[in-house]
Design an enzyme around this catalytic site. Structure first.
Site, short mmCIF file in Angstrom:
data_model
loop_
_atom_site.label_atom_id
_atom_site.label_comp_id
_atom_site.label_asym_id
_atom_site.label_seq_id
_atom_site.Cartn_x
_atom_site.Cartn_y
_atom_site.Cartn_z
N HIS A 54 0.85 -1.20 0.00
CA HIS A 54 0.00 0.00 0.00
C HIS A 54 0.88 1.24 0.00
CE1 HIS A 54 0.76 -0.58 4.31
NE2 HIS A 54 0.20 0.58 4.60
N HIS B 262 1.33 3.98 1.94
CA HIS B 262 1.83 4.76 3.07
C HIS B 262 3.36 4.89 3.01
CE1 HIS B 262 -1.94 4.28 5.83
NE2 HIS B 262 -2.06 5.27 4.97
N ASP C 240 5.75 4.78 5.09
CA ASP C 240 6.60 3.82 5.81
C ASP C 240 6.62 2.44 5.15
OD1 ASP C 240 3.90 3.47 6.63
OD2 ASP C 240 4.52 2.52 8.49
N HIS C 241 6.03 2.33 3.96
CA HIS C 241 6.11 1.09 3.19
C HIS C 241 6.75 1.30 1.82
CE1 HIS C 241 3.73 -1.47 5.97
NE2 HIS C 241 3.35 -0.28 6.39
N HIS D 39 -7.62 -0.52 5.94
CA HIS D 39 -6.57 0.39 6.43
C HIS D 39 -6.37 1.49 5.40
CE1 HIS D 39 -2.90 1.61 8.50
NE2 HIS D 39 -2.21 1.44 7.38
N ASP E 162 -0.37 -4.06 6.81
CA ASP E 162 -1.15 -3.40 7.85
C ASP E 162 -2.62 -3.78 7.81
OD1 ASP E 162 1.28 -2.24 8.26
OD2 ASP E 162 0.66 -0.19 7.89
N HIS F 69 4.47 -4.54 11.14
CA HIS F 69 4.96 -3.74 12.27
C HIS F 69 5.15 -4.59 13.52
CE1 HIS F 69 4.43 0.33 10.57
NE2 HIS F 69 3.43 -0.21 9.90
#
Length: 254
Positions: A54, A56, A58-59, A113, A132, A170
């Site tokens: 996805h 975001h 942090d990915h 999410h 996530d 995570h």
């Protein structure tokens, strides 16, 4: 064939995963480049593919530097998310499949999410990369979708074989476990798992991945359809999605 899967800790609490088979290596998600490049170097591997779950940051933030270090790599991501992902070489959607060194990789839409979040299921490796969506003892916050959508996504993942290993995005397991105990304080399997998680974290060990069987026995978000869980949250007559929504709301405030 025996695929090797390596967990790579990144950023503060992210995980990325390297899959290696037949001299080729794929990466699931790219939170940052340096830890991934170090893990590759330690093993003498080059990076051939990146699979993004996805959009975001942090990915995906490590992707530009990974492309620089491995300019030939191919990037796969969700068709529905392509407009906000880095440049993709292959767009995939729910129900699609592709091959990685003789392994079929199935794509599952797990929106909730985010809209367009996907998971990658490798059946013959008993592995699912869920980022996530389904997480160890938890699930991601519902930022873009609805609780009903997230419940549908989790239900798809719950239908996979119990031996499936869940590689999530995570290291949230300890906090998730402490919340889970507020929902099912009498769940013996949960109490044992939380104790094991506490010991693992005290020793600096990862708590990801986990098995789907573990999650079905202890994760309150997967257990929202069970009558004992509905009674525990004082919603004995609720439908499954409503019970899930209540548990997710409680976790958001935890």
């Amino acid at each position: 064939m025996t695929m090797e899967i390596v967990t790579v800790p990144c950023r503060t609490d992210n995980y990325a995963f390297l899959l290696h088979e037949g001299g080729r290596t794929a990466l699931v998600d790219a939170p940052e480049a340096a830890p991934v490049l170090d893990a590759l170097s330690e093993r003498g591997w080059s990076l051939d593919e990146v699979w993004i779950t996805h959009h975001h940051p942090d990915h995906v933030e490590g992707l530009p530097d990974l492309r620089k270090a491995h300019p030939g790599l191919s990037v796969t991501g969700g068709r529905e998310d392509a407009h906000r992902l880095p440049r993709l070489d292959r767009e995939v959607g729910d129900g699609d499949a592709f091959q990685f060194e003789g392994h079929e990789v199935r794509v599952i839409d797990v929106s909730g999410h985010t809209i367009g979040h996907i998971a990658f299921h490798v059946p013959d490796a008993d592995a699912a990369f869920t980022a996530d969506s389904l997480m160890a003892l938890g699930c991601g916050r519902v930022f873009e979708g609805t609780p009903e959508m997230m419940w549908q996504s989790l239900s798809k993942l719950a239908a996979l074989p119990d031996q499936t290993v869940i590689y999530s995005g995570h290291e949230y397991t300890l906090n998730n476990g402490r919340f889970a105990l507020t929902v099912e304080p009498g769940n013996d399997a949960l109490k044992k798992r939380v104790a094991a998680v506490e010991a693992a974290r005290a020793e600096g060990r990862f708590t990801v991945p986990s098995t789907l069987a573990e999650e079905k026995a202890t994760n309150p978000f997967l257990r929202a359809s069970l009558q004992e869980v509905k009674e525990a949250i004082s919603m004995p007559h609720a439908d499954d999605a409503a019970a899930f929504a209540e548990i997710r709301s409680r976790k958001d405030a935890f």
